[in-house]
Design a protein around this motif. Sequence first.
Motif, PDB file in Angstrom:
ATOM      1  N   THR A 212     -33.421 -22.580 -47.204  1.00 44.04           N
ATOM      2  CA  THR A 212     -34.352 -22.547 -46.079  1.00 44.04           C
ATOM      3  C   THR A 212     -34.067 -21.358 -45.172  1.00 44.04           C
ATOM      4  OG1 THR A 212     -34.668 -24.937 -46.072  1.00 44.04           O
ATOM      5  CG2 THR A 212     -35.166 -23.784 -44.027  1.00 44.04           C
ATOM      6  N   TYR A 213     -32.800 -21.083 -44.939  1.00 43.64           N
ATOM      7  CA  TYR A 213     -32.456 -19.946 -44.082  1.00 43.64           C
ATOM      8  C   TYR A 213     -32.919 -18.638 -44.726  1.00 43.64           C
ATOM      9  CZ  TYR A 213     -29.880 -16.368 -41.609  1.00 43.64           C
ATOM     10  OH  TYR A 213     -29.569 -15.226 -40.902  1.00 43.64           O
ATOM     11  N   VAL A 214     -32.663 -18.472 -46.019  1.00 46.06           N
ATOM     12  CA  VAL A 214     -33.085 -17.261 -46.729  1.00 46.06           C
ATOM     13  C   VAL A 214     -34.600 -17.106 -46.654  1.00 46.06           C
ATOM     14  CG1 VAL A 214     -33.259 -16.156 -48.999  1.00 46.06           C
ATOM     15  CG2 VAL A 214     -31.109 -17.229 -48.287  1.00 46.06           C
ATOM     16  N   ASP A 215     -35.328 -18.183 -46.936  1.00 42.91           N
ATOM     17  CA  ASP A 215     -36.793 -18.139 -46.886  1.00 42.91           C
ATOM     18  C   ASP A 215     -37.287 -17.805 -45.484  1.00 42.91           C
ATOM     19  OD1 ASP A 215     -36.945 -18.767 -49.560  1.00 42.91           O
ATOM     20  OD2 ASP A 215     -37.394 -20.890 -49.249  1.00 42.91           O
ATOM     21  N   ALA A 216     -36.628 -18.369 -44.482  1.00 46.42           N
ATOM     22  CA  ALA A 216     -37.032 -18.129 -43.098  1.00 46.42           C
ATOM     23  C   ALA A 216     -36.827 -16.670 -42.709  1.00 46.42           C
ATOM     24  CB  ALA A 216     -36.254 -19.043 -42.154  1.00 46.42           C
ATOM     25  N   VAL A 217     -35.699 -16.101 -43.094  1.00 54.46           N
ATOM     26  CA  VAL A 217     -35.423 -14.696 -42.792  1.00 54.46           C
ATOM     27  C   VAL A 217     -36.443 -13.791 -43.478  1.00 54.46           C
ATOM     28  CG1 VAL A 217     -33.786 -12.795 -43.152  1.00 54.46           C
ATOM     29  CG2 VAL A 217     -32.959 -15.025 -42.378  1.00 54.46           C
ATOM     30  N   LEU A 218     -36.704 -14.066 -44.751  1.00 53.48           N
ATOM     31  CA  LEU A 218     -37.676 -13.251 -45.484  1.00 53.48           C
ATOM     32  C   LEU A 218     -39.069 -13.360 -44.874  1.00 53.48           C
ATOM     33  CD1 LEU A 218     -36.622 -13.975 -49.180  1.00 53.48           C
ATOM     34  CD2 LEU A 218     -36.111 -11.944 -47.826  1.00 53.48           C
ATOM     35  N   SER A 219     -39.454 -14.551 -44.464  1.00 51.71           N
ATOM     36  CA  SER A 219     -40.812 -14.759 -43.960  1.00 51.71           C
ATOM     37  C   SER A 219     -41.074 -13.983 -42.670  1.00 51.71           C
ATOM     38  CB  SER A 219     -41.077 -16.253 -43.733  1.00 51.71           C
ATOM     39  OG  SER A 219     -40.298 -16.748 -42.657  1.00 51.71           O
ATOM     40  N   VAL A 220     -40.058 -13.873 -41.807  1.00 51.26           N
ATOM     41  CA  VAL A 220     -40.279 -13.189 -40.520  1.00 51.26           C
ATOM     42  C   VAL A 220     -39.852 -11.724 -40.526  1.00 51.26           C
ATOM     43  CG1 VAL A 220     -40.200 -15.263 -39.098  1.00 51.26           C
ATOM     44  CG2 VAL A 220     -38.070 -14.052 -39.610  1.00 51.26           C
ATOM     45  N   GLU A 221     -38.983 -11.348 -41.454  1.00 48.99           N
ATOM     46  CA  GLU A 221     -38.468  -9.981 -41.443  1.00 48.99           C
ATOM     47  C   GLU A 221     -39.048  -9.091 -42.536  1.00 48.99           C
ATOM     48  OE1 GLU A 221     -36.695  -8.678 -39.156  1.00 48.99           O
ATOM     49  OE2 GLU A 221     -36.148 -10.492 -38.044  1.00 48.99           O
TER      50      GLU A 221
ATOM     51  N   ALA B  90     -36.306 -19.826 -27.242  1.00 51.68           N
ATOM     52  CA  ALA B  90     -35.724 -20.035 -28.576  1.00 51.68           C
ATOM     53  C   ALA B  90     -36.587 -20.990 -29.395  1.00 51.68           C
ATOM     54  CB  ALA B  90     -34.303 -20.583 -28.448  1.00 51.68           C
ATOM     55  N   ALA B  91     -37.076 -22.033 -28.745  1.00 55.11           N
ATOM     56  CA  ALA B  91     -37.933 -23.013 -29.425  1.00 55.11           C
ATOM     57  C   ALA B  91     -39.271 -22.388 -29.823  1.00 55.11           C
ATOM     58  CB  ALA B  91     -38.165 -24.219 -28.530  1.00 55.11           C
ATOM     59  N   ARG B  92     -39.822 -21.548 -28.942  1.00 52.41           N
ATOM     60  CA  ARG B  92     -41.089 -20.876 -29.268  1.00 52.41           C
ATOM     61  C   ARG B  92     -40.916 -19.933 -30.449  1.00 52.41           C
ATOM     62  NH1 ARG B  92     -43.040 -19.232 -23.129  1.00 52.41           N
ATOM     63  NH2 ARG B  92     -43.514 -21.353 -22.403  1.00 52.41           N
ATOM     64  N   ARG B  93     -39.805 -19.210 -30.447  1.00 50.84           N
ATOM     65  CA  ARG B  93     -39.536 -18.300 -31.561  1.00 50.84           C
ATOM     66  C   ARG B  93     -39.354 -19.089 -32.848  1.00 50.84           C
ATOM     67  NH1 ARG B  93     -40.515 -13.934 -34.424  1.00 50.84           N
ATOM     68  NH2 ARG B  93     -38.681 -13.150 -35.532  1.00 50.84           N
ATOM     69  N   GLN B  94     -38.682 -20.221 -32.777  1.00 48.85           N
ATOM     70  CA  GLN B  94     -38.502 -21.062 -33.950  1.00 48.85           C
ATOM     71  C   GLN B  94     -39.852 -21.525 -34.493  1.00 48.85           C
ATOM     72  OE1 GLN B  94     -36.687 -24.883 -33.271  1.00 48.85           O
ATOM     73  NE2 GLN B  94     -35.841 -24.986 -35.351  1.00 48.85           N
ATOM     74  N   GLU B  95     -40.774 -21.867 -33.615  1.00 49.04           N
ATOM     75  CA  GLU B  95     -42.119 -22.265 -34.038  1.00 49.04           C
ATOM     76  C   GLU B  95     -42.798 -21.133 -34.801  1.00 49.04           C
ATOM     77  OE1 GLU B  95     -44.219 -23.469 -30.563  1.00 49.04           O
ATOM     78  OE2 GLU B  95     -42.971 -25.243 -30.211  1.00 49.04           O
ATOM     79  N   GLN B  96     -42.610 -19.889 -34.334  1.00 50.03           N
ATOM     80  CA  GLN B  96     -43.188 -18.737 -35.031  1.00 50.03           C
ATOM     81  C   GLN B  96     -42.592 -18.596 -36.431  1.00 50.03           C
ATOM     82  OE1 GLN B  96     -42.303 -15.455 -32.425  1.00 50.03           O
ATOM     83  NE2 GLN B  96     -43.951 -15.936 -30.984  1.00 50.03           N
ATOM     84  N   VAL B  97     -41.294 -18.818 -36.543  1.00 53.26           N
ATOM     85  CA  VAL B  97     -40.623 -18.734 -37.842  1.00 53.26           C
ATOM     86  C   VAL B  97     -41.196 -19.785 -38.791  1.00 53.26           C
ATOM     87  CG1 VAL B  97     -38.432 -19.029 -39.063  1.00 53.26           C
ATOM     88  CG2 VAL B  97     -38.487 -17.800 -36.879  1.00 53.26           C
ATOM     89  N   VAL B  98     -41.335 -21.010 -38.311  1.00 54.17           N
ATOM     90  CA  VAL B  98     -41.853 -22.100 -39.139  1.00 54.17           C
ATOM     91  C   VAL B  98     -43.307 -21.828 -39.530  1.00 54.17           C
ATOM     92  CG1 VAL B  98     -42.431 -24.558 -39.176  1.00 54.17           C
ATOM     93  CG2 VAL B  98     -40.241 -23.810 -38.213  1.00 54.17           C
ATOM     94  N   GLU B  99     -44.089 -21.283 -38.617  1.00 49.88           N
ATOM     95  CA  GLU B  99     -45.477 -20.932 -38.928  1.00 49.88           C
ATOM     96  C   GLU B  99     -45.535 -19.892 -40.042  1.00 49.88           C
ATOM     97  OE1 GLU B  99     -47.223 -19.618 -35.292  1.00 49.88           O
ATOM     98  OE2 GLU B  99     -47.282 -21.637 -34.398  1.00 49.88           O
ATOM     99  N   ARG B 100     -44.621 -18.902 -39.989  1.00 49.92           N
ATOM    100  CA  ARG B 100     -44.578 -17.888 -41.036  1.00 49.92           C
ATOM    101  C   ARG B 100     -44.183 -18.494 -42.383  1.00 49.92           C
ATOM    102  NH1 ARG B 100     -46.927 -14.084 -42.373  1.00 49.92           N
ATOM    103  NH2 ARG B 100     -45.171 -13.027 -43.373  1.00 49.92           N
ATOM    104  N   LEU B 101     -43.288 -19.464 -42.356  1.00 47.02           N
ATOM    105  CA  LEU B 101     -42.909 -20.147 -43.599  1.00 47.02           C
ATOM    106  C   LEU B 101     -44.117 -20.830 -44.231  1.00 47.02           C
ATOM    107  CD1 LEU B 101     -39.465 -21.638 -42.518  1.00 47.02           C
ATOM    108  CD2 LEU B 101     -39.823 -20.169 -44.518  1.00 47.02           C
ATOM    109  N   VAL B 102     -44.942 -21.413 -43.410  1.00 46.32           N
ATOM    110  CA  VAL B 102     -46.165 -22.058 -43.904  1.00 46.32           C
ATOM    111  C   VAL B 102     -47.128 -21.005 -44.445  1.00 46.32           C
ATOM    112  CG1 VAL B 102     -48.186 -23.427 -43.267  1.00 46.32           C
ATOM    113  CG2 VAL B 102     -45.929 -24.041 -42.362  1.00 46.32           C
ATOM    114  N   GLU B 103     -47.319 -19.926 -43.694  1.00 51.95           N
ATOM    115  CA  GLU B 103     -48.239 -18.853 -44.109  1.00 51.95           C
ATOM    116  C   GLU B 103     -47.810 -18.223 -45.430  1.00 51.95           C
ATOM    117  OE1 GLU B 103     -48.292 -16.084 -40.906  1.00 51.95           O
ATOM    118  OE2 GLU B 103     -49.314 -17.444 -39.521  1.00 51.95           O
ATOM    119  N   CYS B 104     -46.510 -18.126 -45.646  1.00 47.90           N
ATOM    120  CA  CYS B 104     -45.980 -17.519 -46.874  1.00 47.90           C
ATOM    121  C   CYS B 104     -45.877 -18.508 -48.026  1.00 47.90           C
ATOM    122  CB  CYS B 104     -44.614 -16.893 -46.602  1.00 47.90           C
ATOM    123  SG  CYS B 104     -44.652 -15.477 -45.471  1.00 47.90           S
ATOM    124  N   GLY B 105     -46.300 -19.759 -47.799  1.00 46.90           N
ATOM    125  CA  GLY B 105     -46.282 -20.766 -48.853  1.00 46.90           C
ATOM    126  C   GLY B 105     -44.914 -21.345 -49.138  1.00 46.90           C
TER     127      GLY B 105
END
Length: 242
Positions: free
Chosen positions: A71-80, A212-227
Amino acid sequence: MRTRTNKKVWKKAVLWLVGIAAAAAIGMCVNIGKRGYDMYREAITEMSLEDKVNEIRSKEHYTVFADLPETYVDAVLSVEDHRFYGHIGIDPIAIARAVINDLKAGAFVEGGSTITQQLAKNLYFTQEKKMERKVAEVFMAFALEHKYSKNEILELYVNTIYFGNGYYCIKDASEGYFGKAPEDMTDYESTMLAGIPNAPSKYAPTVNPVLAARRQEQVVERLVECGMFTERRARETLAAEN
């Protein structure tokens, strides 16, 4: 007759000026490219890439790729850098988008840097936004991609980024913020941590929990967008703290 002559003269003058401007632009680009290459060569002359990488890997709290939660790897890739496994060190699509946005804003508002370029900067260069430094970063990114696998590059990246609170690698950050090793992080903790390096002074949960919570929401949204996440998993992850 004079009007036609004037038009021809004007057209020639415009073409001449365009040619001069184009030549000047090409010359400037060549000059910046040479300075950037010289900066890259100077950097690896002072310390080779192999020595620099070995220095990072020898640190006590170095974390290997196998110990990074998926999950951490996917999250980093999705936002970076969600095209990380498909590019050669630079991402032309991201660069083009960044150039357009920078031109619209009239300033550097978006970098377009890949994870490999960010690693190159972390290893050798400063945060200074100069064109020759960006060129040097590209040469270093190509060298990294030539010598190391994608997983090795990502592994080095998470061991050299700043997470706020004096934490300069993922293990220090996971232990400092959550009291556990990286491999034990939950989806909630992984997505929280993935968002911090974008702006550690703003997104560190100990500094500003709301941002921090708002940024986390953006990360999770990107995870959804990236499938990588379903909507349900996204909701469950954000609700996990409670």
